[in-house]
Design a protein around this motif. Structure first.
Motif, PDB file in Angstrom:
ATOM      1  N   VAL A 266       0.830  -1.201   0.000  1.00  0.00           N
ATOM      2  CA  VAL A 266       0.000   0.000   0.000  1.00  0.00           C
ATOM      3  C   VAL A 266       0.868   1.256   0.000  1.00  0.00           C
ATOM      4  O   VAL A 266       2.059   1.211   0.312  1.00  0.00           O
ATOM      5  N   THR A 292       6.005   1.333   0.987  1.00  0.00           N
ATOM      6  CA  THR A 292       4.983   1.948   1.839  1.00  0.00           C
ATOM      7  C   THR A 292       5.576   3.047   2.720  1.00  0.00           C
ATOM      8  O   THR A 292       6.573   2.826   3.408  1.00  0.00           O
ATOM      9  N   THR A 328      -3.999   3.926  -1.792  1.00  0.00           N
ATOM     10  CA  THR A 328      -4.247   2.807  -0.887  1.00  0.00           C
ATOM     11  C   THR A 328      -3.566   3.087   0.449  1.00  0.00           C
ATOM     12  O   THR A 328      -2.499   3.701   0.503  1.00  0.00           O
ATOM     13  N   THR A 346      -8.178  -1.163   6.250  1.00  0.00           N
ATOM     14  CA  THR A 346      -7.618  -0.880   4.933  1.00  0.00           C
ATOM     15  C   THR A 346      -8.550   0.064   4.190  1.00  0.00           C
ATOM     16  O   THR A 346      -9.773  -0.023   4.307  1.00  0.00           O
ATOM     17  N   ALA A 348      -9.061   2.604   0.390  1.00  0.00           N
ATOM     18  CA  ALA A 348      -8.664   2.794  -1.006  1.00  0.00           C
ATOM     19  C   ALA A 348      -9.473   3.909  -1.641  1.00  0.00           C
ATOM     20  O   ALA A 348     -10.607   4.196  -1.234  1.00  0.00           O
ATOM     21  N   ASN A 358      -5.751  -3.213  -4.228  1.00  0.00           N
ATOM     22  CA  ASN A 358      -6.136  -3.371  -2.808  1.00  0.00           C
ATOM     23  C   ASN A 358      -7.616  -3.668  -2.624  1.00  0.00           C
ATOM     24  O   ASN A 358      -8.283  -3.024  -1.845  1.00  0.00           O
TER      25      ASN A 358
END
Length: 358
Positions: A266, A292, A328, A346, A348, A358
């Motif tokens: 991500v 990331t 993401t 999570t 997006a 993702n």
């Protein structure tokens, strides 16, 4: 609750549409009920989204009576909202991240379309290291009143002796926040061996608020909603001797459920780590990719705002998507001693969802 133009998912289409927080203040002059912290947050969110108080269908707060020093302290915080007309409200004795989870459930059930969760705490009102000892086992640990940094020192020492990380690894986490070099940080004295001052997040007074909305309302309110693609929280045993303190199985399990097979590479990760070595633990369990960006906000090391730090991590992760700085993201929140309870969310952008990321 329409989910048109969104990929098929087992999760309802709900997005973060707003985030605001007060200054992480080492010692604020406000009361422990959080009103002074929260009113500006709510006003900012109303202005940003072009809404009013009555557009919020459900409110949920996260705080601690132990931290405030009195029972039902969250009731006083409702003064920041206003009692007329009446509101649909709830509360959790946890970090505001868990209040946000309840708000998410409220929308997922179809009961409401817009929900606001907030968290607040005034750590400067007492001795937070000792107050947090109240989270430990009341029979075998609490009578010893171990302060939080001493427990964290035991955890850090376990990792050093097992080879899971080095003091240089810990210093590298702090260097990203402080701007100092690793060598400079390693030259500092210990304050809770093997922890140095830069390894420990300073307690701060702060409040934060996040607004969630169902799909149709999210599109009406913002141009680029931060869609929630996964959410899970798990816990490990509170018995320190019954778990490997250098690992966090609950974080790993929550991440497995939240990512649900999607890429972990991500753009952004916001990790709630009050100590440098805990970021190393959580990063490992999340299984993040090398590209990331971790804690672009500075993370808890810039201010450990009890009972809103986890909510801030979700808010900051969502903010990266809302502003177009990321497509993401993953956010982590923790509660309890030594990473005992862990939450993973999570998120997006619409672009990422359309492209199958993702």
């Amino acid at each position: 609750m329409s989910s048109s133009n969104l990929p098929a998912s087992s999760l309802p289409s709900i997005a973060v549409v707003g985030f605001a927080h007060s200054t992480n203040d080492p010692a604020s002059t406000g009361t422990t009920n959080g009103v002074e912290m929260l009113v500006p947050c709510f006003q900012q969110l109303y202005a940003d989204l072009g809404i009013s108080r009555t557009d919020i269908d459900f409110w949920c707060s996260g705080s601690s009576d132990y931290l405030a020093g009195r029972a039902f302290s969250f009731i006083s915080a409702i003064d920041a909202i206003g009692a007329v007309p009446p509101i649909n409200e709830s509360h959790v004795e946890m970090d505001g991240a868990w209040a946000l989870y309840e708000a998410w459930i409220k929308i997922a059930t179809g009961e409401v379309d817009v929900a606001l969760a907030y968290g607040f705490g005034k750590a400067s009102a007492g001795h937070s290291d000792r107050t947090l000892a109240l989270q430990t086992d009341p029979y075998t640990v609490l009578p010893l009143f171990p302060d939080a940094r001493s427990l964290a020192g035991l955890q850090a020492r376990a990792g050093l002796e097992s080879g899971a990380w080095t003091e240089a690894d810990m210093a590298a986490v702090a260097a990203r926040t402080t701007g100092a070099s690793v060598d400079e940080l390693l030259a500092a004295d210990y304050v809770a061996d093997p922890l140095r001052a830069h390894d420990i997040a300073p307690y701060t007074d702060a409040g934060a608020a996040v607004i969630l909305a169902s799909a149709d309302r999210a599109r009406e309110l913002v141009e680029n909603p931060a869609w929630i693609t996964g959410w899970d929280h798990r816990l490990d045993t509170p018995n320190f001797g019954a778990r490997d303190l250098t690992r966090s199985p609950s974080t790993a399990l929550a991440a497995d459920r939240a990512f649900d097979g999607r890429s972990r590479d991500v753009d952004v990760a916001e990790i709630y780590a009050p100590y440098t070595h805990q970021e190393l633990i959580v990063k490992r369990e999340l299984g993040l990719g090398e590209r990331t960006r971790i804690n672009p906000s500075g993370g808890a090391l810039t201010g450990h705002s009890l009972f809103s730090a986890g909510l801030q991590r979700i808010g900051y992760a969502a903010h990266e998507i809302l502003t177009g700085a990321a497509d993401t993201a993953v956010a982590h929140a923790t509660s309890g001693p030594l990473l005992q309870q862990n939450m993973v969310v999570t998120l997006a952008s619409q672009k990422a969802l359309a492209g199958g990321e993702n």
